[in-house]
Design an enzyme around this catalytic site. Structure first.
Site, PDB file in Angstrom:
ATOM      1  N   ASP A 179       2.122  -4.714  54.578  1.00 41.80           N
ATOM      2  CA  ASP A 179       3.537  -4.606  54.926  1.00 41.80           C
ATOM      3  C   ASP A 179       4.335  -5.641  54.141  1.00 41.80           C
ATOM      4  O   ASP A 179       3.786  -6.635  53.665  1.00 41.80           O
ATOM      5  CB  ASP A 179       3.740  -4.805  56.426  1.00 41.80           C
ATOM      6  CG  ASP A 179       5.099  -4.326  56.896  1.00 41.80           C
ATOM      7  OD1 ASP A 179       5.588  -3.319  56.340  1.00 41.80           O
ATOM      8  OD2 ASP A 179       5.670  -4.932  57.814  1.00 41.80           O
ATOM      9  N   GLU A 180       5.640  -5.421  54.029  1.00 38.83           N
ATOM     10  CA  GLU A 180       6.521  -6.273  53.216  1.00 38.83           C
ATOM     11  C   GLU A 180       5.946  -6.408  51.804  1.00 38.83           C
ATOM     12  O   GLU A 180       5.956  -7.486  51.193  1.00 38.83           O
ATOM     13  CB  GLU A 180       6.697  -7.655  53.867  1.00 38.83           C
ATOM     14  CG  GLU A 180       7.180  -7.632  55.303  1.00 38.83           C
ATOM     15  CD  GLU A 180       8.599  -7.096  55.468  1.00 38.83           C
ATOM     16  OE1 GLU A 180       9.247  -6.821  54.450  1.00 38.83           O
ATOM     17  OE2 GLU A 180       9.046  -6.964  56.611  1.00 38.83           O
ATOM     18  N   ASP A 229      15.564  -1.281  58.015  1.00 43.14           N
ATOM     19  CA  ASP A 229      15.981  -0.614  59.253  1.00 43.14           C
ATOM     20  C   ASP A 229      15.644   0.873  59.284  1.00 43.14           C
ATOM     21  O   ASP A 229      16.246   1.624  60.053  1.00 43.14           O
ATOM     22  CB  ASP A 229      17.492  -0.797  59.473  1.00 43.14           C
ATOM     23  CG  ASP A 229      17.818  -1.036  60.946  1.00 43.14           C
ATOM     24  OD1 ASP A 229      16.895  -1.343  61.715  1.00 43.14           O
ATOM     25  OD2 ASP A 229      19.001  -0.918  61.317  1.00 43.14           O
ATOM     26  N   CYS A 230      14.685   1.318  58.442  1.00 41.19           N
ATOM     27  CA  CYS A 230      14.340   2.745  58.446  1.00 41.19           C
ATOM     28  C   CYS A 230      12.969   3.011  59.068  1.00 41.19           C
ATOM     29  O   CYS A 230      12.483   4.142  59.021  1.00 41.19           O
ATOM     30  CB  CYS A 230      14.402   3.328  57.041  1.00 41.19           C
ATOM     31  SG  CYS A 230      13.019   2.862  55.990  1.00 41.19           S
ATOM     32  N   GLY A 242      11.597   2.610  51.650  1.00 39.47           N
ATOM     33  CA  GLY A 242      12.878   2.942  52.266  1.00 39.47           C
ATOM     34  C   GLY A 242      13.735   1.701  52.351  1.00 39.47           C
ATOM     35  O   GLY A 242      13.316   0.613  51.963  1.00 39.47           O
TER      36      GLY A 242
END
Length: 216
Positions: free
Chosen positions: A86-87, A12-13, A9
């Site tokens: 993550d990331e 900020d989602c 996404g």
């Protein structure tokens, strides 16, 4: 069957929030997980969300072999029932291959989270490899919004509120940065094409050139 799942996404989602929720739900059921991350906003070795939640993680180095890292942990008597990355857009394509090998050779679920494209609307190499290899690609349903209210689909890099389209692909920053700092803003495609951020839209609205002119 174990899976490699890519949750994607815009900024900020809620990607990191979902990663933390998956970690909480599984650890609460007695499962043991390993969390990888890179360039998190909270600093090295952290997985954090903008809601203020944070947990410890393994900071991935440039040439680190993630498959070997997991195998070493298991060989030393550790337990891993799932992996969270993550990331993931910041991982090298070869590291995505290593995560796929964790799924295929070790039978461990891998949940990867990341944005697909950079501030120039170009694919991150790590995200591209995830799209190529993932068993499932899940687009998050929590929609980030452009300043105009439309669904945000693109990530813009800003300096002093103005969108920039040149520079290194990876520059760590966050949304809502102070003026003069490198920051990011999510935009709809139309305003990304026009390079119109919230700050420049406000400036345009305040410009005498766009206000009605009266002779009185």
């Amino acid at each position: 069957m174990p899976e490699l799942v890519f949750f994607s996404g815009t900024m900020d989602c809620g990607k990191s929030t979902l990663a933390l929720q998956i970690e909480h739900n599984r650890s609460a059921r007695g499962l043991a997980g390993m969390i990888f991350t890179r360039n998190d906003r909270a600093g090295a070795g952290k997985l954090s969300s903008r809601l203020g939640l944070v947990t410890d993680a393994v900071e991935v180095a440039d040439a680190q072999d993630l498959y070997v890292y997991v195998v070493d942990h298991l060989s030393q008597g550790g337990r891993i029932d799932y992996v969270i990355a993550d990331e993931a857009q910041f991982l090298a394509p070869v590291q995505i291959d290593q995560l796929a090998r964790v799924v295929d050779d070790l039978g461990v679920d891998v949940f990867a989270f990341g944005i697909t494209t950079d501030f120039r609307s170009k694919l991150f190499p790590g995200s591209q490899r995830l799209v190529e290899l993932a068993d499932r690609v899940e687009v998050l349903q929590v929609e980030a919004l452009c300043w105009c209210g439309a669904r945000a689909t693109h990530n813009a890099r800003t300096v002093g509120g103005e969108m920039v389209v040149e520079g290194a692909q990876v520059v760590v920053g966050d949304v809502n940065q102070a003026a003069g700092e490198v920051g990011y803003e999510v935009l709809c495609r139309r305003h990304h094409r026009r390079r119109m951020t919230a700050a420049t839209a406000c400036a345009a609205a305040l410009s005498p050139d766009v206000l009605p002119v009266s002779s009185s």
